[in-house]
Write an enzyme that holds these catalytic residues in place. Structure first.
Site, PDB file in Angstrom:
ATOM      1  CE  LYS A 114     -12.828 -10.584  66.577  1.00  0.00           C
ATOM      2  NZ  LYS A 114     -14.204 -10.060  66.707  1.00  0.00           N
ATOM      3  CE  LYS A 196      -9.524  -4.460  73.687  1.00  0.00           C
ATOM      4  NZ  LYS A 196     -10.296  -4.131  72.461  1.00  0.00           N
ATOM      5  CE  LYS A 199     -16.525  -8.812  75.917  1.00  0.00           C
ATOM      6  NZ  LYS A 199     -17.793  -8.129  75.545  1.00  0.00           N
TER       7      LYS A 199
END
Length: 335
Positions: A114, A196, A199
């Protein structure tokens, strides 16, 4: 005594097909088990590790509440609540910070991932959110945490912290177990099946939203990446794109991946894509109809959120109090 099952989802962006298959679908199934007591959280505190537009944060939380109810989460059989409505989460997270080592946080792989994606906002919440996640889990005496592959490390740190506290102060916390879902635990991107489905993916055709129209769903599956040969087989290493389609089709039709692959072995890739799109559309159709009714009634959604938060606090407050007492805090007396 019923086992407490605890899980959460971040109400940010869109709810993806991966979110439904990997999480919410299993939530609905687990609440039907009389041996389980299910607690489900909309993790709005976790969403702000990435900067949010205030109106979007508000609207997404309401949208996810409506979607969970539309998808069959029963407010009476399960506890469904918004994380920010239960202040015990933040209080326990601070206390657990004092029993968590910096080296443990530095080893968390998702912080590194992240940080690379949000280099302009590497905040302390981004590093520390596994401790908040541990607080989420331990606050309810959780026995089982349904997880995808990428969340196993977070359950392990919660177990480590709980064990450390218990070794110091006695049996304060239940030590939770992570439970992997068998089908659909990790739905991959339609455009990059080695990653993966997310969103936050900037590629529109990579992600299927549960609120996409049937026409949009068909369009996205038609453009799904497969591979250069023509064989349909389940092999996530050599054929990740085809394997992802088979996983989605299996989950949408409630069948095993092995049986699905056997049935589809003589199909062409285009036929597999359309069959998967059709199955997804039929799976999502009733949810969309219920969602449209629920999202039009914000007063009811607020009522459900308040009801869930009240039930959650009935469990969380005594566990937090027990931990504070074990540490040695002077507890306020009841009036």
């Amino acid at each position: 005594m019923s086992k407490i099952i605890y899980s959460g989802i971040q109400p940010s962006g869109v709810m993806t097909l991966g979110n439904y298959i990997g999480a919410v679908k299993n939530w609905r199934l687990m609440q039907d088990d009389p041996d389980h007591r299910c607690i489900y959280m909309l993790a709005d505190l976790h969403t702000i590790t990435v900067r949010q537009n205030p109106q979007d944060l508000h609207d997404n939380a309401m949208r996810f509440m409506a979607l969970c109810l539309a998808m069959g989460i029963d407010k009476d059989r399960s506890i469904l609540y918004m994380q920010s409505h239960v202040h015990e989460h933040c209080e326990l997270a601070w206390l657990l910070n004092c029993y968590t080592y910096v080296g443990e946080m530095n080893r968390m792989t998702q912080f590194k991932d992240k940080s690379a994606k949000h280099a302009d906002n590497i905040n302390m919440g981004l590093m520390d959110y596994p401790v908040l996640m541990a607080a989420d889990i331990l606050l309810f005496g959780t026995h089982c945490v349904p997880v995808g592959i990428d969340q196993v490390q977070h359950v392990e740190i919660a177990r480590d912290i709980a064990t450390r506290v218990n070794n110091l102060y006695g049996d304060v916390f239940v030590v939770p177990e992570g439970v992997m879902t068998k089908v659909g635990a990790k739905i991959m991107s339609l455009q990059d099946p080695t990653s993966k489905m997310s969103k936050s993916d900037p590629t529109p055709n990579a992600v299927v939203s549960v609120l996409d129209t049937p026409e949009t769903i068909v369009k996205k599956f038609k453009k799904a990446v497969t591979d250069s040969d023509t064989q349909i087989a389940y092999d996530p290493i050599s054929k990740p794109g085809v394997s992802n389609l088979l996983t989605i089709l299996a989950a949408a039709t409630d069948r095993s991946v092995e049986a699905t692959a056997a049935d589809c072995r003589h199909m062409r890739y285009g036929d597999l894509k359309l069959a998967t799109a059709d199955a997804v559309i039929e799976m999502l159709r009733p949810f969309r109809e219920r969602y449209d009714r629920l999202i039009a009634d914000p007063a009811y959604l607020h009522e459900v959120a308040a009801f869930g938060a009240g039930r959650a606090r009935e469990i969380a407050a005594p566990i937090l109090r027990r931990f504070k007492q074990a540490i040695g805090f002077v507890l306020p007396r009841a009036d």
